[in-house]
Design a protein around this motif. Structure first.
Motif, PDB file in Angstrom:
ATOM      1  N   ARG A 119       0.851  -1.204   0.000  1.00 16.55           N
ATOM      2  CA  ARG A 119       0.000   0.000   0.000  1.00 16.55           C
ATOM      3  C   ARG A 119       0.880   1.245   0.000  1.00 16.55           C
ATOM      4  NH1 ARG A 119      -0.244   1.729   5.326  1.00 16.55           N
ATOM      5  NH2 ARG A 119       0.319   0.166   6.896  1.00 16.55           N
ATOM      6  N   ASP A 121       0.756   5.671   0.009  1.00 17.71           N
ATOM      7  CA  ASP A 121       0.087   6.965   0.019  1.00 17.71           C
ATOM      8  C   ASP A 121       0.574   7.728  -1.206  1.00 17.71           C
ATOM      9  OD1 ASP A 121      -1.278   6.582   2.451  1.00 17.71           O
ATOM     10  OD2 ASP A 121       0.524   7.094   3.587  1.00 17.71           O
ATOM     11  N   VAL A 152      -9.049   4.896  -3.755  1.00 16.00           N
ATOM     12  CA  VAL A 152      -7.854   4.072  -3.984  1.00 16.00           C
ATOM     13  C   VAL A 152      -7.824   3.636  -5.437  1.00 16.00           C
ATOM     14  CG1 VAL A 152      -7.743   3.199  -1.614  1.00 16.00           C
ATOM     15  CG2 VAL A 152      -9.024   1.915  -3.346  1.00 16.00           C
ATOM     16  N   PHE A 188     -12.626   1.811   1.601  1.00 15.74           N
ATOM     17  CA  PHE A 188     -12.075   2.572   0.488  1.00 15.74           C
ATOM     18  C   PHE A 188     -12.916   2.310  -0.754  1.00 15.74           C
ATOM     19  CE2 PHE A 188      -8.836   0.915   3.320  1.00 15.74           C
ATOM     20  CZ  PHE A 188      -8.146   2.047   3.713  1.00 15.74           C
ATOM     21  N   MET A 210      -1.755  -1.266  -3.936  1.00  9.73           N
ATOM     22  CA  MET A 210      -2.891  -0.359  -3.776  1.00  9.73           C
ATOM     23  C   MET A 210      -2.348   1.030  -3.443  1.00  9.73           C
ATOM     24  SD  MET A 210      -6.007  -0.420  -0.992  1.00  9.73           S
ATOM     25  CE  MET A 210      -6.692  -1.921  -1.648  1.00  9.73           C
ATOM     26  N   TRP A 211      -2.840   2.044  -4.176  1.00  3.47           N
ATOM     27  CA  TRP A 211      -2.445   3.422  -3.945  1.00  3.47           C
ATOM     28  C   TRP A 211      -3.617   4.162  -3.301  1.00  3.47           C
ATOM     29  CZ3 TRP A 211      -1.355   0.489  -8.154  1.00  3.47           C
ATOM     30  CH2 TRP A 211       0.003   0.283  -8.443  1.00  3.47           C
ATOM     31  N   MET A 212      -3.369   4.729  -2.121  1.00  8.57           N
ATOM     32  CA  MET A 212      -4.408   5.443  -1.374  1.00  8.57           C
ATOM     33  C   MET A 212      -4.198   6.946  -1.532  1.00  8.57           C
ATOM     34  SD  MET A 212      -4.253   3.215   2.134  1.00  8.57           S
ATOM     35  CE  MET A 212      -4.581   1.449   2.142  1.00  8.57           C
TER      36      MET A 212
END
Length: 399
Positions: A119, A121, A152, A188, A210-212
């Motif tokens: 993950r 940010d 996301v 998300f 996964m990009w938040m």
């Protein structure tokens, strides 16, 4: 003929058992080494999923015991983005590609679950800066400020695990393990799906990711910031110095370090190549040892069977026939040893051991089989020629 060969092998079962054992264990070791090398090779040719060339990372750190307010950090980033030679810039988490920093979590959607998802940010410019390619949907933008759930973007392999056979856009994902106090895990909403990515190294496989979205108006006071900067081709030390001076010009209490992602990739590659080279050396050492052992055993067998060879030649056997007999005996023994090794190796893909693709194991079986047969054939060729040259009178003169 085959029945006769088995009878000859059985009559010398004690010495042949040692040879059979050597072939079996050699096959097993070659299978293990081959599986790892094939897996590394398959990973190496996979698409990376992003373009790291001409991308630098900035490590901006606040002074000792201090933190950096987000508005001041945003002002620093605006000034860096305005520098000539800077094409794009993005703020994100410190686990940038090729670094020895990982941030992983498990996620769930409905009844589907996936463990060990990387993950990140990332802000609204992250995809453009790193060159991520979207397969479906879109990346973050300013209109997402009003979203009730944190937006996301996921990689294709995450979509296949959590939403098999269906679209992921607009679907809700949650942390797999809720907080210990029993409250509802954070949720998300999926805005897009990217190609699979390999951010860990040249020989690592695809990493579910996964990009938040990083809130642009976050009031958190940070201790440090990781920034990705895409620069124009040919940019070098001069631009790096300008970036450092620009950050220092806003606040002299912050320190800045500039690294190229290509340098990080090479550093990671050096660490990975050490065990890979060790495996190659082990494989080569094993092959040489097996070759010497087989050659010595066959040479000894011929000297012990000179009388048998002389009788066969006296009864009319040709030199070519004697040569083929020894070669055939060796190939039959090799077949028995390899068959036992294949029986053991077949358990790995059946049990999905170590999480490797079954095709990797099948390729390793084929590689180990070919190497063992080729090795034994080469080692048996010269001793069998020597056996073919033994004359009856020489072999039987002491009888």
């Amino acid at each position: 003929m085959l029945r006769h060969l088995f009878r000859l092998i059985w009559n010398r079962k004690r010495s042949n058992l040692l040879l059979l054992t050597e072939i079996f264990f050699s096959f097993v070791v070659l299978f293990g080494v081959g599986a790892l090398l094939i897996n590394f090779g398959r990973n190496y040719i996979l698409p990376r999923g992003f373009t790291h060339e001409q991308v630098w990372r900035l490590n901006i750190a606040a002074g000792q015991g201090e933190k950096m307010p987000r508005p001041v950090l945003d002002d620093v980033l605006r000034q860096v983005r305005a520098l000539p030679g800077v094409q794009d810039l993005s703020l994100g988490s410190p686990n940038t590609p090729f670094r020895f920093i990982n941030m992983t979590s498990g996620f769930a959607a409905g009844q589907q679950r996936i463990d060990e998802v990387d993950r990140y940010d990332s802000d609204d410019r992250y995809a453009a800066t790193l060159g991520l390619h979207l397969r479906e949907g879109r990346w973050f933008r300013s209109s997402d400020d009003a979203s009730t759930r944190r937006p996301v973007v996921i990689s294709q392999d995450v979509r296949e695990q959590l939403f098999p056979g269906q679209t992921a856009l607009g679907k809700v994902i949650r942390y797999d393990n809720g907080p210990v106090d029993g409250t509802t895990p954070e949720e998300f909403v999926v805005l897009g799906v990217t190609d699979n990515v390999r951010p860990h190294g040249d020989f690592d496989g695809n990493a579910p990711s996964m990009w938040m979205r990083l809130e642009p108006h976050d009031t958190t006071r940070w201790e440090g910031a990781a920034v990705l900067v895409r620069v124009a081709p040919g940019s070098g030390a001069e631009l790096q110095q300008k970036i450092v001076r620009t950050v220092a010009g806003v606040t002299r209490k912050w320190s800045t370090q500039v690294y190229a992602l290509e340098t990080d990739r090479i550093d990671k590659l050096k660490v990975t190549l050490a065990p890979l080279a060790a495996l190659a050396v082990i494989g080569l050492f094993l092959i040489v040892n097996v070759a010497l052992g087989l050659f010595g055993v066959l040479w000894y067998n011929i000297n012990q069977r000179r009388t048998e060879i002389g009788l066969r030649r006296a009864l009319g056997a040709t030199g070519r026939g004697i040569s083929w007999q020894f070669l055939a005996e060796m190939l039959v023994l090799t077949t028995l040893g390899v068959a036992a090794g294949l029986l053991l190796a077949a358990q790995f893909p059946l049990l999905s051991a170590f999480g490797l693709d079954p095709q990797v194991y099948l390729g390793a079986m084929l590689l180990a089989t070919v190497v063992i047969f080729l090795l034994t054939a080469i080692c048996a060729w010269q001793p069998s020629r020597l056996a073919a040259g033994i004359q009856p009178a020489v072999a039987l003169r002491d009888e």
